[in-house]
Design a protein around this motif. Sequence first.
Motif, PDB file in Angstrom:
ATOM      1  N   HIS A  11      36.878 136.971  35.016  1.00 50.36           N
ATOM      2  CA  HIS A  11      37.184 138.153  35.826  1.00 50.36           C
ATOM      3  C   HIS A  11      37.944 139.195  35.003  1.00 50.36           C
ATOM      4  O   HIS A  11      39.002 139.701  35.411  1.00 50.36           O
ATOM      5  CB  HIS A  11      37.993 137.755  37.073  1.00 50.36           C
ATOM      6  CG  HIS A  11      37.348 136.696  37.906  1.00 50.36           C
ATOM      7  ND1 HIS A  11      36.194 136.915  38.635  1.00 50.36           N
ATOM      8  CD2 HIS A  11      37.678 135.388  38.092  1.00 50.36           C
ATOM      9  CE1 HIS A  11      35.849 135.794  39.257  1.00 50.36           C
ATOM     10  NE2 HIS A  11      36.727 134.851  38.930  1.00 50.36           N
ATOM     11  N   HIS A  46      28.933 138.911  28.643  1.00 51.12           N
ATOM     12  CA  HIS A  46      28.810 139.129  30.088  1.00 51.12           C
ATOM     13  C   HIS A  46      29.242 137.883  30.844  1.00 51.12           C
ATOM     14  O   HIS A  46      29.959 137.969  31.850  1.00 51.12           O
ATOM     15  CB  HIS A  46      27.371 139.503  30.459  1.00 51.12           C
ATOM     16  CG  HIS A  46      26.997 140.915  30.095  1.00 51.12           C
ATOM     17  ND1 HIS A  46      27.707 142.015  30.516  1.00 51.12           N
ATOM     18  CD2 HIS A  46      25.976 141.391  29.336  1.00 51.12           C
ATOM     19  CE1 HIS A  46      27.148 143.116  30.041  1.00 51.12           C
ATOM     20  NE2 HIS A  46      26.096 142.753  29.308  1.00 51.12           N
ATOM     21  N   GLN A  47      28.838 136.704  30.368  1.00 47.59           N
ATOM     22  CA  GLN A  47      29.223 135.460  31.023  1.00 47.59           C
ATOM     23  C   GLN A  47      30.727 135.234  30.927  1.00 47.59           C
ATOM     24  O   GLN A  47      31.358 134.770  31.886  1.00 47.59           O
ATOM     25  CB  GLN A  47      28.476 134.282  30.388  1.00 47.59           C
ATOM     26  CG  GLN A  47      26.983 134.278  30.666  1.00 47.59           C
ATOM     27  CD  GLN A  47      26.255 133.174  29.924  1.00 47.59           C
ATOM     28  OE1 GLN A  47      26.764 132.615  28.947  1.00 47.59           O
ATOM     29  NE2 GLN A  47      25.052 132.847  30.383  1.00 47.59           N
ATOM     30  N   GLU A  68      32.477 137.539  33.427  1.00 45.43           N
ATOM     31  CA  GLU A  68      32.345 137.068  34.805  1.00 45.43           C
ATOM     32  C   GLU A  68      33.191 135.819  35.051  1.00 45.43           C
ATOM     33  O   GLU A  68      33.824 135.685  36.095  1.00 45.43           O
ATOM     34  CB  GLU A  68      30.870 136.784  35.106  1.00 45.43           C
ATOM     35  CG  GLU A  68      30.003 138.038  35.154  1.00 45.43           C
ATOM     36  CD  GLU A  68      28.539 137.711  35.409  1.00 45.43           C
ATOM     37  OE1 GLU A  68      28.216 136.506  35.542  1.00 45.43           O
ATOM     38  OE2 GLU A  68      27.728 138.650  35.475  1.00 45.43           O
TER      39      GLU A  68
END
Length: 380
Positions: free
Chosen positions: A24, A17-18, A21
Amino acid sequence: MSNWPEIKLSSPNTETHQLAEALHISPFLAQLLYNRQIDAAAAREMLQTTPALSWPEAPFTEALQALFLKLHAAQSPIAIFGDYDADGLSGSSVLMCFLEGAGFQVKTLLPTRSQGYGLNKDTLRSLIEAGYPLLITVDCGISNREEIAFCREQGMEVVITDHHGLPAQLPDATFTLHPEVLNIEALKNLSGAGMAYWLTCLLAPVFPDAPNPESLLDLAVLGTLADMTPLRGLNFALAKRGLQAFKSTQRPGLIALSQLKDVSLSTLTEDDLTFRMIPLLNAAGRIDSPMPALSLLLAETAEAGTLANTLEALNKQRQKWCQEVLTSAQAKLADHQGTCIVLADENWPHGVLGITCSQLVSQYHQPVALMAIEGETAKA
């Protein structure tokens, strides 16, 4: 149905998830990068449209440059000895274009399959007798300790560019460009062509009239993809930049090859090179001499089409041989119940055994060794 185990993706976690993010990107792409242990910094570089090619210096860069400058001032010729596969062809063509552009007289030698992989003393003796003071190896040399010792005893300098596994005792070359010998992390995963390309980058600062190494990327990418070396770090950047360069290539040989295989350069993919064009380069060395493939890479307009057609004919012959060996091997395995396969035949051409081994591995899911019997010798 394949017996290979099913590949299962890990469940998404905090790290993926990191990563998604930070870059992008989609969670799926982040998961693929995470599974391959590619961190955010490396992934960011990979995702660039034009990744940087930041080549390291060698611990002997100045001495290496001094040797070539000395030879250039003396108008001394240089010999290149490459491997007979697409990686060796690619790296040899890169060095030929660079050194000839720098003003050197260059002679390139590629062995046939019957002569075997690597250096041989007969060829080296002829080069020494002809007055060549420097030999550069491409995609070979690291295992030729005895042959390189012979060169040095006769006063010939030797520069090795290679990436193969290290032998128990290293050869005493003048300079050795090898990722493991130099222990330079940035060079890890490079093919033989990649190591030859690095040599041009080391020499470029002192030979301003030579081609810019970036103009040789369309040649270097062939060996990078042909050897299927891991696309990480510099190797990934070399492959991506090389593919971009190939799309706008002006080399008649590469254009003729793409036209023959009905490949549009504007939409070229790595699969087009790996599975449609590179096999033609490899076919020459598998059937007989690899020199027609090298001639194609360096061809002028008038001869490019003829050479491409020659390679196409050789590749069809290679395909015919592969099918004949596969059929023969399968007949020998009609009652096979073992856990590995070892076969030999005096009618099998040595040059296609590796391809047939891969086909049998896919069919039987076992280790395979095939040998061509030549007199009292069996060559695997």
